[in-house]
Write an enzyme that holds these catalytic residues in place. Structure first.
Site, PDB file in Angstrom:
ATOM      1  N   GLY A  88       0.805  -1.215   0.000  1.00 40.46           N
ATOM      2  CA  GLY A  88       0.000   0.000   0.000  1.00 40.46           C
ATOM      3  C   GLY A  88       0.836   1.261   0.000  1.00 40.46           C
ATOM      4  O   GLY A  88       0.336   2.357  -0.261  1.00 40.46           O
ATOM      5  N   ARG A  89       2.103   1.106   0.357  1.00 37.29           N
ATOM      6  CA  ARG A  89       2.973   2.293   0.353  1.00 37.29           C
ATOM      7  C   ARG A  89       4.382   1.908  -0.066  1.00 37.29           C
ATOM      8  O   ARG A  89       5.340   2.581   0.292  1.00 37.29           O
ATOM      9  CB  ARG A  89       3.003   2.918   1.739  1.00 37.29           C
ATOM     10  CG  ARG A  89       3.435   1.899   2.760  1.00 37.29           C
ATOM     11  CD  ARG A  89       3.802   2.471   4.049  1.00 37.29           C
ATOM     12  NE  ARG A  89       3.710   1.420   5.046  1.00 37.29           N
ATOM     13  CZ  ARG A  89       4.064   1.561   6.279  1.00 37.29           C
ATOM     14  NH1 ARG A  89       4.538   2.691   6.691  1.00 37.29           N
ATOM     15  NH2 ARG A  89       3.948   0.559   7.118  1.00 37.29           N
ATOM     16  N   LYS A 109       9.949   2.370  -0.209  1.00 37.16           N
ATOM     17  CA  LYS A 109       8.879   2.288   0.798  1.00 37.16           C
ATOM     18  C   LYS A 109       8.505   3.714   1.207  1.00 37.16           C
ATOM     19  O   LYS A 109       9.357   4.448   1.709  1.00 37.16           O
ATOM     20  CB  LYS A 109       9.389   1.481   2.008  1.00 37.16           C
ATOM     21  CG  LYS A 109       8.328   1.176   3.043  1.00 37.16           C
ATOM     22  CD  LYS A 109       8.867   0.203   4.092  1.00 37.16           C
ATOM     23  CE  LYS A 109       7.878   0.005   5.224  1.00 37.16           C
ATOM     24  NZ  LYS A 109       8.448  -0.856   6.281  1.00 37.16           N
ATOM     25  N   ASP A 121      -2.169   6.839   2.923  1.00 36.73           N
ATOM     26  CA  ASP A 121      -1.652   7.886   2.026  1.00 36.73           C
ATOM     27  C   ASP A 121      -0.478   7.411   1.177  1.00 36.73           C
ATOM     28  O   ASP A 121       0.063   8.169   0.383  1.00 36.73           O
ATOM     29  CB  ASP A 121      -1.254   9.128   2.842  1.00 36.73           C
ATOM     30  CG  ASP A 121      -0.146   8.837   3.849  1.00 36.73           C
ATOM     31  OD1 ASP A 121       0.321   7.669   3.926  1.00 36.73           O
ATOM     32  OD2 ASP A 121       0.259   9.769   4.569  1.00 36.73           O
ATOM     33  N   GLY A 122      -0.060   6.158   1.396  1.00 35.81           N
ATOM     34  CA  GLY A 122       1.050   5.638   0.602  1.00 35.81           C
ATOM     35  C   GLY A 122       2.401   6.204   1.001  1.00 35.81           C
ATOM     36  O   GLY A 122       3.409   5.945   0.343  1.00 35.81           O
ATOM     37  N   ARG A 172      14.480  -0.170   0.335  1.00 32.94           N
ATOM     38  CA  ARG A 172      14.670  -1.449   1.030  1.00 32.94           C
ATOM     39  C   ARG A 172      15.166  -2.487   0.036  1.00 32.94           C
ATOM     40  O   ARG A 172      14.692  -2.560  -1.087  1.00 32.94           O
ATOM     41  CB  ARG A 172      13.344  -1.885   1.646  1.00 32.94           C
ATOM     42  CG  ARG A 172      13.415  -3.222   2.354  1.00 32.94           C
ATOM     43  CD  ARG A 172      12.303  -3.370   3.365  1.00 32.94           C
ATOM     44  NE  ARG A 172      11.008  -3.618   2.742  1.00 32.94           N
ATOM     45  CZ  ARG A 172       9.878  -3.750   3.448  1.00 32.94           C
ATOM     46  NH1 ARG A 172       9.894  -3.657   4.767  1.00 32.94           N
ATOM     47  NH2 ARG A 172       8.734  -3.982   2.840  1.00 32.94           N
ATOM     48  N   ARG A 179       5.821 -13.258   0.940  1.00 31.61           N
ATOM     49  CA  ARG A 179       5.487 -13.496   2.339  1.00 31.61           C
ATOM     50  C   ARG A 179       4.546 -14.696   2.444  1.00 31.61           C
ATOM     51  O   ARG A 179       3.952 -15.108   1.434  1.00 31.61           O
ATOM     52  CB  ARG A 179       4.740 -12.274   2.911  1.00 31.61           C
ATOM     53  CG  ARG A 179       5.409 -10.966   2.637  1.00 31.61           C
ATOM     54  CD  ARG A 179       4.402  -9.907   2.187  1.00 31.61           C
ATOM     55  NE  ARG A 179       5.089  -8.721   1.674  1.00 31.61           N
ATOM     56  CZ  ARG A 179       5.460  -7.697   2.429  1.00 31.61           C
ATOM     57  NH1 ARG A 179       5.143  -7.681   3.696  1.00 31.61           N
ATOM     58  NH2 ARG A 179       6.114  -6.683   1.911  1.00 31.61           N
ATOM     59  N   ASP A 248       1.682 -11.517   7.025  1.00 29.05           N
ATOM     60  CA  ASP A 248       2.136 -10.660   5.921  1.00 29.05           C
ATOM     61  C   ASP A 248       3.510 -10.068   6.217  1.00 29.05           C
ATOM     62  O   ASP A 248       4.123  -9.459   5.350  1.00 29.05           O
ATOM     63  CB  ASP A 248       1.120  -9.537   5.645  1.00 29.05           C
ATOM     64  CG  ASP A 248       0.757  -8.754   6.889  1.00 29.05           C
ATOM     65  OD1 ASP A 248       0.347  -9.370   7.877  1.00 29.05           O
ATOM     66  OD2 ASP A 248       0.895  -7.522   6.880  1.00 29.05           O
ATOM     67  N   ASN A 249       3.981 -10.245   7.437  1.00 27.38           N
ATOM     68  CA  ASN A 249       5.331  -9.799   7.784  1.00 27.38           C
ATOM     69  C   ASN A 249       6.258 -10.990   8.006  1.00 27.38           C
ATOM     70  O   ASN A 249       7.252 -10.894   8.725  1.00 27.38           O
ATOM     71  CB  ASN A 249       5.291  -8.920   9.034  1.00 27.38           C
ATOM     72  CG  ASN A 249       4.539  -7.621   8.785  1.00 27.38           C
ATOM     73  OD1 ASN A 249       4.473  -7.139   7.661  1.00 27.38           O
ATOM     74  ND2 ASN A 249       3.969  -7.056   9.838  1.00 27.38           N
TER      75      ASN A 249
HETATM   76  P1  AMP Z   1       2.519  -2.963   8.005  1.00 30.43           P
HETATM   77  O1  AMP Z   1       1.866  -2.613   9.289  1.00 30.43           O
HETATM   78  O2  AMP Z   1       3.621  -2.025   7.619  1.00 30.43           O
HETATM   79  O3  AMP Z   1       2.935  -4.387   7.916  1.00 30.43           O
HETATM   80  O4  AMP Z   1       1.403  -2.722   6.888  1.00 30.43           O
HETATM   81  C1  AMP Z   1       0.202  -3.453   6.835  1.00 30.43           C
HETATM   82  C2  AMP Z   1      -0.561  -3.087   5.586  1.00 30.43           C
HETATM   83  O5  AMP Z   1      -0.973  -1.732   5.616  1.00 30.43           O
HETATM   84  C3  AMP Z   1       0.211  -3.259   4.289  1.00 30.43           C
HETATM   85  O6  AMP Z   1      -0.682  -3.705   3.299  1.00 30.43           O
HETATM   86  C4  AMP Z   1       0.688  -1.867   4.006  1.00 30.43           C
HETATM   87  O7  AMP Z   1       0.954  -1.656   2.647  1.00 30.43           O
HETATM   88  C5  AMP Z   1      -0.490  -1.033   4.479  1.00 30.43           C
HETATM   89  N1  AMP Z   1      -0.085   0.329   4.876  1.00 30.43           N
HETATM   90  C6  AMP Z   1       0.567   0.700   5.990  1.00 30.43           C
HETATM   91  N2  AMP Z   1       0.775   2.018   6.021  1.00 30.43           N
HETATM   92  C7  AMP Z   1       0.233   2.531   4.891  1.00 30.43           C
HETATM   93  C8  AMP Z   1       0.121   3.854   4.344  1.00 30.43           C
HETATM   94  N3  AMP Z   1       0.599   4.928   4.963  1.00 30.43           N
HETATM   95  N4  AMP Z   1      -0.496   3.975   3.154  1.00 30.43           N
HETATM   96  C9  AMP Z   1      -1.007   2.909   2.505  1.00 30.43           C
HETATM   97  N5  AMP Z   1      -0.936   1.651   2.974  1.00 30.43           N
HETATM   98  C10 AMP Z   1      -0.320   1.456   4.148  1.00 30.43           C
HETATM   99 MG    MG Z   2       3.996  -5.354   6.535  1.00 29.61          MG
END
Ligand code: AMP
Ligand code: MG
Length: 490
Positions: A88-89, A109, A121-122, A172, A179, A248-249
């Site tokens: 998502g970002r 990232k 917001d990506g 990164r 995953r 997913d991590n």
């Molecule tokens: P994470 O907590 O980093 O493992 O992210 C979990 C999910 O939320 C993933 O699909 C990310 O791409 C999405 N995500 C986290 N932060 C953002 C952001 N600021 N904008 C868009 N997607 C996000």
């Molecule tokens: Mg993640």
């Protein structure tokens, strides 16, 4: 700017990803370039650090050969299935084959919205970008499998979080971004064709020696189970709490990925958790092996249709592999602890000796990193024992244990100096202590002062070397410096 791209993920079926370009930002400014890593990837670090490099690292300019894509994945978050997450970002620019033949993903990232952004917001905030840079590079220097940080840049644009903070992009580098959640994405859609392609791709990319021996899906499950067992054992060895071990991590390549609310133990406490959203302690320090096994069970489920034509047989095969995890983890953990204790040969009672020590440390809240580093000195010179015993609530708590340890050590023929030297390579002086990471971020975000960040990164690049001039960075926090809670890196 030349990246020797050789993209293979972008050749997989179109439903594996979305093609999407990074969003332009106003004023890219390089914060840091990882010069050594750049060299390994055949990149010119001076060029990366130049204004032209900043444009590339911020996503404003695409280097030749880049095929930017956002990957599709799903995942179990805190035990609950989310059928669609995805990058998502983050945007994968492409793959580069390093000088040593390793293929790696190069990903931006924080480079703007993608079809997977949902409400996000990506973007990435400077703080989490610096945190991931510091911690992932520290892990790499300690020899723990991890994604890497190639660069951090400011975007020149604010992002809105709890408050308005500077935006940034992390470059990164990962063995791949596949995953457990990538497999779950296709399993949830009963897309057997995609699962077959993904399993074959992942096995050939990460475990090529195991491919083509008959049952690729089973070989992949085997290798991923082993890789996670090794990885979590290494985490426990350095006192690392990942904080958000969602599927997913959980990287198929066995690297640590996603440094959100992660933290390091100061005092040893097996129940320690830092993340503000981990209310039940699901991802607490000593729970990590159990969670890894839980995540692997989700992985095994996705592979069931590929493991055998007969469903019962598939379940039997997967269950057998998953039941093997505790023993694999115990063996890996015992190896890690033996190295920390300076034991060369394997003896049956070693895990009990280590467990007894850890229970005593937990009881007294002994600093994990300091204890083991002092133990290196005690291996050479028993008069150091008093110095260690002072870490415990009562000196006897250490002396009782150390008598057993010395009897055990005496059964091996190894010169004390050699043992101490080997132990110093298993017991870092410097880990990214939470308060130091927080201070480095604070200086950068509040005062545009990157000196503490640069210093921390430099020191943590040589974690096993005493660096007396910067010894304060090895100290535990003063009470007012303690970090009680960490937050997700969004
Ligand atoms: P994470 O907590 O980093 O493992 O992210 C979990 C999910 O939320 C993933 O699909 C990310 O791409 C999405 N995500 C986290 N932060 C953002 C952001 N600021 N904008 C868009 N997607 C996000
Ligand atoms: Mg993640």
């Amino acid at each position: 700017m030349t990246f020797a791209f050789d993209n293979t993920y972008a050749r997989l079926p179109a439903r594996f990803f979305a093609s999407v370009s990074p969003t332009r930002v106003r004023a890219p400014r390089v914060v840091k370039v990882n010069r050594v890593l750049a060299g390994e990837l055949g990149l010119d670090p001076d060029q990366l650090a130049s204004p032209e490099g900043a444009q590339v690292l911020a996503g404003n300019a695409l280097p030749a050969g880049a095929e930017p894509i956002a990957l599709a994945y799903a995942g179990h978050q805190f035990g609950f299935f989310v059928p669609q997450l995805g990058d998502g970002r983050a945007i994968l620019l492409g793959e580069v084959v390093a000088g040593d033949g390793r293929r790696v993903d190069v990903q931006l990232k924080g480079s703007g919205r993608t079809p997977f952004s949902r409400q996000g917001d990506g973007r990435a905030a400077l703080g989490p970008v610096l945190r991931e840079y510091i911690v992932s590079e520290a892990m790499a220097a300690m020899g723990v499998p991890t994604t890497r940080a190639l660069a951090a840049v400011l975007t020149g644009e604010p992002v809105v979080r709890e408050e308005i903070v500077p935006g940034a992009v992390l470059t990164r580098v990962a063995a791949s971004h596949i995953r457990v959640g990538t497999f779950e994405f296709f399993a949830a859609r009963a897309d057997r064709e995609a699962l077959t392609a993904l399993a074959s791709y992942a096995l050939r990319r990460h475990y090529p020696d195991a491919a083509g021996a008959g049952n690729d899906a089973l070989a992949l499950l085997d290798r991923v189970v082993q890789a996670q067992a090794n990885l979590v054992a290494r985490w426990l060895g350095v006192g690392f709490v990942h904080g958000v071990m969602n599927t997913d991590n959980t990287a198929i390549a066995g690297e640590t990925i996603d440094y959100g609310p992660c933290a390091f133990l100061d005092e040893y406490d097996p129940d320690k958790k830092f993340s503000s959203i981990d209310h039940g302690g699901r991802y607490a320090f000593a729970n990590q092996p159990r969670i890894a096994q839980w995540n692997l069970a989700r992985f095994g489920e996705t592979l069931l249709p590929l493991l055998a034509d007969d469903e019962d047989e598939a379940v039997r095969l997967a269950t057998e592999r998953l039941r093997g995890f505790p023993a694999l983890f115990a063996a890996a953990h015992a190896r890690v602890l033996r190295a920390k204790l300076g034991l060369v040969r394997e003896e049956e009672d070693d895990p009990a000796l280590a467990a007894d020590l850890l229970a005593r440390m937990a009881h007294s809240g002994v600093d994990y990193t300091i204890f083991f580093r002092r133990l290196c000195a005690a291996a050479r010179d028993p008069s150091e024992d008093a110095h260690i015993a002072s870490l415990f609530a009562e000196p006897g708590l250490f002396h009782d244990w150390s008598r057993a340890w010395r009897r055990r050590v005496a059964r091996e023929e190894l010169a004390p100096d050699s043992r101490a030297a080997a132990m110093r390579l298993a017991n870092p002086v410097f880990v990214p202590r939470n308060h130091r990471v927080a201070q480095a971020i604070e200086a950068a975000v509040r005062r545009d002062d990157f000196e503490p960040f640069d210093t921390l990164v430099r020191v943590l690049g040589r974690p096993y070397d005493d660096q007396p001039e910067l010894a304060h960075l090895a100290d535990p926090p003063r009470p007012e410096e303690r970090v009680l809670q960490t937050f997700c890196g969004t």
